[in-house]
Design an enzyme around this catalytic site. Structure first.
Site, PDB file in Angstrom:
ATOM      1  N   SER A 691       0.804  -1.225   0.000  1.00  0.00           N
ATOM      2  CA  SER A 691       0.000   0.000   0.000  1.00  0.00           C
ATOM      3  C   SER A 691       0.838   1.277   0.000  1.00  0.00           C
ATOM      4  O   SER A 691       0.279   2.361  -0.112  1.00  0.00           O
ATOM      5  CB  SER A 691      -0.954   0.000   1.197  1.00  0.00           C
ATOM      6  OG  SER A 691      -0.239   0.010   2.416  1.00  0.00           O
ATOM      7  N   LYS A 734      -6.752   3.361   8.598  1.00  0.00           N
ATOM      8  CA  LYS A 734      -5.783   4.310   8.040  1.00  0.00           C
ATOM      9  C   LYS A 734      -6.317   5.743   8.085  1.00  0.00           C
ATOM     10  O   LYS A 734      -5.593   6.680   8.439  1.00  0.00           O
ATOM     11  CB  LYS A 734      -5.438   3.904   6.610  1.00  0.00           C
ATOM     12  CG  LYS A 734      -4.647   2.602   6.531  1.00  0.00           C
ATOM     13  CD  LYS A 734      -4.356   2.205   5.096  1.00  0.00           C
ATOM     14  CE  LYS A 734      -3.520   0.923   5.045  1.00  0.00           C
ATOM     15  NZ  LYS A 734      -3.221   0.485   3.675  1.00  0.00           N
TER      16      LYS A 734
END
Length: 814
Positions: A691, A734
């Site tokens: 990511s 996140k």
């Protein structure tokens, strides 16, 4: 192998030398034994110095001086550690054993005293003297008769000695030989035997032995008297037991006695509600128990087994609360938020009302620490009216912890499943399997495999514990497992559980949890009331922002408790009416300096520095990425403990930059003259995952074209060689991490747009989200100023992948 060397003809001391003559002999210190003259003694020689002394004697006339050590624990004794009086022995036989030691048979010849001991070539050489002894006096004959009579009495009382052989051996006329033979057969300490060896005069030795024999005979007579008394007491106890049992039998025949213990056990078995096969086994075990002697070890094992069978709940059930409204009220009272979890529990209760005998459910709560997984299990039990039991699986390595040990082992017990069911007392509790992701396996078995049967609704109605060895029904138990991560849980075990994810809390949720639950809990814990302390909303917000940085609320509760304890001290000091109002301005007095920066969004924009987003076991976090371009020869260096996948993301990002070199205004061979260093701070923590792809690509582009990146923006997404942005997981965690860090704008993959529906409304309102498909869109948003208008790349150029750049990559810890 025996030493077959022909010995030299031994010279008798009386014939070749006078008593009192000096001679030198190899000396061997011996431990925990005293060797007397006229005594044949075998022993093992292992010390190097002793072996050398033995070899020296074998090479000579086979004579060796044997002296006892003062302290047997000394491995390498010195001359002063050995008694001066010992025995000159003749080595009859020596055999070397497979382990390197030597077994020696020695015959004692005469006692001697060492006058000097020297160390020669690694062994002792003693200068010994045999002192002259006065001839026996007239009283010696009477003393010999007395000692012989006493020794015969001693042998009769001492059962370990053979009477006939020993008595025959001591019938001799020489006083010295008689004294030494008896001394060798007495069971005395080393010090007492050495005292006898020190006496060179036979008459003195006989007198001392007579005293010792008197004492030993008195001790043996006392022991025999005590043993006789104990035996009589045991016989009397056995007689009383026999008569008592007979009285019980007579009273039972007359119908006057109370019901026996076995009748009580039989009634308990019949009323326990066991299945037929279990009851048959229990009755069979009861019959065995009746036939066993009450004091035998087998009867204890059998009785414990029956006690466990009766202690486990077979039919007793908790009366469930099936009211959905009541359950919803309980869940809302105990927990703030967690709407999906609450919905699932209410659905379970609704099904219980419609289906008479539904199968037990297996739920698995997965989330970071401190979000309320364990306490949620307790709330489920409270909402449903069931008993609650908890079993911690953290660090469990032994399958027997789940299934128990078989009864053949000493101290065997059922496994934790059955023990917890006994503790619950009902067959339908809420059973929490805490930290199911932290089990391990070793040579003792795999506990996660044993859990497969427990957590399978198709099999757990016939769960079999090794100790009970009967089938037990777990189908009505509501199992609730908790875990921080899923990847450490084996696939087959995951397949048997319904996974419900608990995400971290937003700032607003944490403040509400603190106001409704945590402050009240800490006030109770510290003995304070609302009259002593109050928290303003600004103070709670400051604690959340500046003193905690977590997904859950454990540290928040800890900091509130810290404040309450300090206020409690002031209340004790100033009186019960003292009150403190905790505000944003005075919170530093209680918690000290700020632990976390309020925001990274207000920092200066920099070239090659990008804020990324990451997901860990304890929730989301921000992860900065730095890139530095240096003069060099095309080397790419990656640091910060990056895993294989993250290293590959960096290579893919660089390949994308090279394929778009013209678009960025860079020469096509720019990479040949520079070294590129990519670093992800917090280097002690291993990092991995795809990511960070667009984060690394943005940092590389910024460092190469010298345009700063916005610090009020975070990003996450996987990158391809053609610059496509792919979706990632852990979106809520996140974004919560970005929100905690004061960053309210983020770049995400277009394919993650569907996941926004699951975000809390306040988070969706607070965050400005950009959904992109390509790196070009990322750079337009992230860079402080736009790229210069340059010639666009052709599709063919975008597909070109140049030769790989030389690597200098550290080995990542996975």
């Amino acid at each position: 192998m025996a030493n077959n060397k022909e010995p030299k003809e031994p010279r008798e001391p009386k014939e070749q030398r006078e008593r009192g003559e000096m001679r030198k002999l190899p000396m061997m210190p011996i431990r925990e034994m005293v060797i007397f003259p006229y005594m044949m003694t075998p022993f093992i020689v292992g010390r190097e110095s002793s072996v050398r002394a033995l070899e020296e004697a074998l090479n000579g006339d086979r004579r060796i001086f044997l002296a006892t050590q003062h302290d047997a624990s000394i491995d390498e004794p010195k001359a002063e550690d050995v008694y001066s009086v010992g025995t000159i022995g003749n080595i009859v036989q020596s055999v070397k054993m497979p382990d390197g030691n030597i077994k020696v048979l020695v015959e004692g010849l005469e006692r001697a005293k060492s006058t000097e001991v020297n160390d020669s070539d690694g062994f002792f050489v003693a200068t010994v003297r045999v002192p002259r002894v006065a001839p026996p006096g007239p009283q010696t004959e009477q003393l010999m008769q007395k000692v012989t009579g006493l020794f015969e009495q001693y042998v009769k009382l001492q059962q370990s000695l053979n009477y006939e052989s020993i008595v025959a051996a001591v019938r001799m006329d020489e006083p010295g030989k008689l004294a030494d033979t008896i001394a060798a057969n007495l069971q005395l300490s080393v010090e007492e035997k050495q005292e006898l060896l020190n006496l060179f005069d036979p008459t003195e030795r006989l007198a001392r032995i007579a005293d010792l024999l008197d004492m030993e005979i008195e001790k043996l007579n006392m022991d025999r008297s005590i043993q006789g008394r104990v035996k009589r007491q045991m016989e009397r106890a056995q007689k009383e037991y026999y008569l008592n049992e007979k009285i019980k039998a007579i009273q039972k025949e007359l119908g006057r006695g109370e019901k026996s213990e076995f009748d009580d056990l039989k009634k308990k078995i019949e009323s326990a509600g066991m299945p037929k096969d279990v009851m048959d086994k229990a009755m069979q075990e009861l019959k065995k128990l009746e036939a066993m002697p009450p004091m035998s070890a087998e009867s204890t094992v059998s009785r414990n087994y029956l006690d466990w069978l009766l202690a486990v709940p077979w039919k007793k059930k908790s009366k469930e609360t099936r009211s959905i409204d009541t359950a919803e009220k309980v869940l809302d009272t105990d927990h703030y938020g967690l709407e999906k979890i609450k919905e699932r529990i209410l659905e379970f209760l609704a099904v219980r009302q419609l289906v008479k005998n539904p199968k037990g459910s297996i739920l698995c709560f997965v989330g970071p620490p401190g979000v309320g997984k364990t306490s949620l299990g307790m709330s489920i039990a409270k909402a449903t009216g069931r008993k609650f039991v908890r079993m911690s699986l953290g660090g469990v390595r032994d399958e027997a912890e789940i299934r128990g040990h078989r009864r053949t082992y000493i101290g065997a017990l059922p496994g934790q499943i059955i023990q917890s069911m006994k503790k619950a007392g009902t067959k339908n509790p809420v059973f929490m399997l805490d930290e199911v992701d932290k089990m391990a396996s070793d040579f003792r078995g795999d506990p996660s495999s044993a859990l497969l049967e427990v957590l399978d609704p198709e099999q757990n109605s016939n769960f079999q514990d090794h100790y009970l060895d009967v089938e037990y029904d777990l189908s009505q138990v509501l199992f609730v497992a908790t875990a921080n991560v899923l990847h450490t849980i084996p696939g087959p075990l995951q397949d048997r559980m319904e996974v419900l994810r608990l995400h971290g809390y937003t700032e607003a949720e944490k403040i509400e949890i603190a106001k409704q639950y945590l402050v009240k809990k800490q006030l109770e814990g510290t003995g304070l009331s609302d009259k002593n302390i109050s928290f303003s909303d600004d103070a709670l917000t400051e604690i959340v922002r500046s003193y905690t940085r977590e997904a859950g609320v454990r540290n928040l509760e800890r900091e509130i408790g810290n404040i309450c304890r300090k206020v409690a001290r002031r209340v004790v000091k100033n009186g019960a009416k003292h009150k403190e109002v905790i505000t944003k301005e005075n919170i530093g007095e209680f918690l000290g300096v700020v632990k976390f920066r309020d925001s990274q969004a207000h920092e200066k924009n920099e070239v090659g520095l990008v804020t990324g987003l990451a997901w860990t076991e304890v929730g989301g976090s921000i992860l900065s990425t730095e890139v530095q371009v240096l003069d060099g020869k095309g080397k790419l260096t990656l640091t910060g403990q990056l895993g294989d996948v993250m290293q590959e993301s960096a290579q893919a990002a660089l390949s994308y930059i090279r394929s778009r070199a013209n678009h960025f205004g860079l020469p096509r061979d720019f990479y040949r003259n520079v070294d590129i260093h990519v670093h992800v701070p917090e280097g002690a923590i291993p990092k991995d995952g795809p990511s960070a792809g667009i984060t690394m690509a943005t940092a590389l582009a910024s460092a190469l074209i010298k345009i700063p990146v916005r610090r009020d923006l975070a990003m996450t997404g996987e990158i391809t060689l053609r610059g496509k942005v792919l979706p990632i997981g852990g979106l809520k965690e996140k974004l919560l991490a970005a929100h905690r860090a004061g960053i309210f704008e983020a770049i995400l993959s277009k394919e993650n747009e569907k996941d926004v529906a699951e975000l809390p409304d306040n988070l969706k309102k607070a965050m400005k989200l950009h959904f992109v498909e390509t790196m070009d869109e990322v750079l337009k948003i992230a860079l402080e100023s736009p790229l210069p208008e340059l010639k666009e790349e052709t599709p063919e150029a975008l597909a070109v992948v140049h030769a790989p750049v030389a690597q200098d990559q550290p080995r990542a810890h996975q």
